[in-house]
Write an enzyme that holds these catalytic residues in place. Structure first.
Site, PDB file in Angstrom:
ATOM      1  N   GLY A  42       0.881  -1.024  -0.034  1.00  0.00           N
ATOM      2  CA  GLY A  42      -0.028  -0.141  -0.017  1.00  0.00           C
ATOM      3  C   GLY A  42       0.939   1.461  -0.092  1.00  0.00           C
ATOM      4  N   SER A 114       6.649  -4.568  -2.126  1.00  0.00           N
ATOM      5  CA  SER A 114       6.268  -3.063  -2.473  1.00  0.00           C
ATOM      6  C   SER A 114       6.226  -2.263  -0.980  1.00  0.00           C
ATOM      7  CB  SER A 114       4.686  -3.296  -2.779  1.00  0.00           C
ATOM      8  OG  SER A 114       4.338  -1.958  -3.440  1.00  0.00           O
ATOM      9  N   TRP A 115       5.075  -1.675  -0.767  1.00  0.00           N
ATOM     10  CA  TRP A 115       5.322  -0.882   0.561  1.00  0.00           C
ATOM     11  C   TRP A 115       5.832  -1.637   1.656  1.00  0.00           C
ATOM     12  CZ3 TRP A 115       6.013   2.982   3.960  1.00  0.00           C
ATOM     13  CH2 TRP A 115       5.721   2.849   5.147  1.00  0.00           C
ATOM     14  N   ASP A 275       9.303  -3.729 -13.873  1.00  0.00           N
ATOM     15  CA  ASP A 275       8.651  -3.094 -12.759  1.00  0.00           C
ATOM     16  C   ASP A 275       8.875  -1.574 -12.807  1.00  0.00           C
ATOM     17  OD1 ASP A 275       7.776  -2.097 -10.363  1.00  0.00           O
ATOM     18  OD2 ASP A 275       8.607  -3.607  -9.035  1.00  0.00           O
ATOM     19  N   HIS A 303       6.105  -5.463 -11.146  1.00  0.00           N
ATOM     20  CA  HIS A 303       5.616  -5.181  -9.679  1.00  0.00           C
ATOM     21  C   HIS A 303       4.724  -6.102  -9.400  1.00  0.00           C
ATOM     22  CE1 HIS A 303       6.034  -2.395  -6.409  1.00  0.00           C
ATOM     23  NE2 HIS A 303       4.673  -2.585  -6.266  1.00  0.00           N
TER      24      HIS A 303
END
Length: 323
Positions: A42, A114-115, A275, A303
């Site tokens: 996120g 990711s986050w 990505d 990604h």
């Protein structure tokens, strides 16, 4: 991507982490297995029903946690009255540690992308003695250059959508002198506007841009941001804009600069060559600064992953299950 079958949680709960915040957690897999925390992305996405499926449920005790303000945690950021003042990287790091203590876990493996990778690195550099191994796909460290790329630099591939994204923030197309970072700041204000129509328009524009960035990936499908339920989409954008307008409350480059603190923690990074949201140089920089870390660059993925990327994750996690 290769994954184990979904499992039913054998335990769950809401943990009071202070500041009026309650985070939802659940445990699945083998209750007596090796503890592993899957950290969602996120920020603000919450964890999906299939979260952590790269982990063998017969060998791992798999923990999932909805970070503050999203998923089943409360209060929920889709409510405009929910303050984000106590929702920062360091609050989330403290929440992870509270969950570990609450569940009676001495040390755990950390897995997420990711986050989630930014949060994993921040936690592991703060509590290295609590981490056994780390496995990360889609590496991010929330450096200024990474945020500026995602909400500006990558626009060279999508000039029409970029102009639309700017126009939705009230920034005239091609207006000189508007820094890319300013756009994230503007959206952070718009998604908290008193007028609901302004808030919802900003959420829609943000999600459209995120989906655009993912659209060229070899395995891209659908609209993963715009396809979320309304409340989940609102919470995600509010939290994303909040975090990224502050660059995650991290000193520039700190997670790579301090990667030496991870010495002794085996790490595997798996990153898609295509990505566009988080170019591979971030993973390369981190691997170079982290003693004992192994980087796999996957040529058929982005990604959102690929078959080969998934196989690399499962192989690493299977190997660590017995360590």
């Amino acid at each position: 991507m290769p994954a184990y079958p979904p499992t039913v949680p054998h335990d769950h709960g809401m943990l009071d982490v202070g500041d009026g915040q309650f985070v939802y957690w659940e445990s699945c897999g083998n209750p007596d297995g090796k503890p592993a925390l899957h950290v969602h992305g996120g920020p603000g996405s919450g964890f999906s029903p299939g979260a952590g499926r790269s982990l063998d449920p017969s060998r791992y005790r798999i923990i999932n946690v909805d970070q503050r303000g999203c998923g089943r945690s409360r209060p929920h950021a889709s409510d405009p009255s929910t303050s984000l003042e106590t929702n920062t990287t360091w609050h989330l790091v403290a929440d992870m540690e509270r969950v570990r203590v609450h569940l009676g876990i001495e040390r755990w493996l950390l897995h997420g992308g990711s986050w989630g990778s930014t949060l994993i690195l921040a936690y592991a550099q703060t509590h290295p003695d609590r981490v056994t191994q780390i496995v990360i796909p889609a590496v991010t460290t929330t450096r200024k250059r990474e945020i500026d790329w995602l909400y500006g630099g990558v626009a060279r591939y999508f000039p029409e959508e970029w102009d639309r994204f700017r126009a939705s923030a009230g920034v005239p197309a091609r207006e000189p002198g508007t820094a890319r970072a300013d756009l994230v700041q503007i959206y952070a204000r718009l998604v908290n506007d008193p007028d609901e129509s302004v808030r919802l328009a900003a959420v829609d524009a943000w999600c459209r841009w995120e989906d655009t960035v993912l659209s060229l990936e070899p395995n891209s499908s659908g609209n993963p941001f715009r396809g979320r339920p309304s409340d989940a989409r609102i919470a995600l954008v509010r939290i994303c804009a909040h975090f990224f307008s502050h660059y995650g409350w991290l000193a520039e480059g700190a997670l790579i600069r301090d990667a030496g603190k991870l010495a002794g923690i085996p790490g595997v990074l798996v990153h898609g060559r295509h990505d566009l949201g988080s170019p591979v140089d971030t993973a390369y920089d981190l691997a170079a600064a982290w003693p004992g870390c192994v980087l796999h660059v996957v040529d058929d993925g982005g990604h959102t992953g690929s078959e080969q990327l998934g196989r690399n994750l499962v192989e690493a996690l299977d190997r660590f299950a017995s360590m």
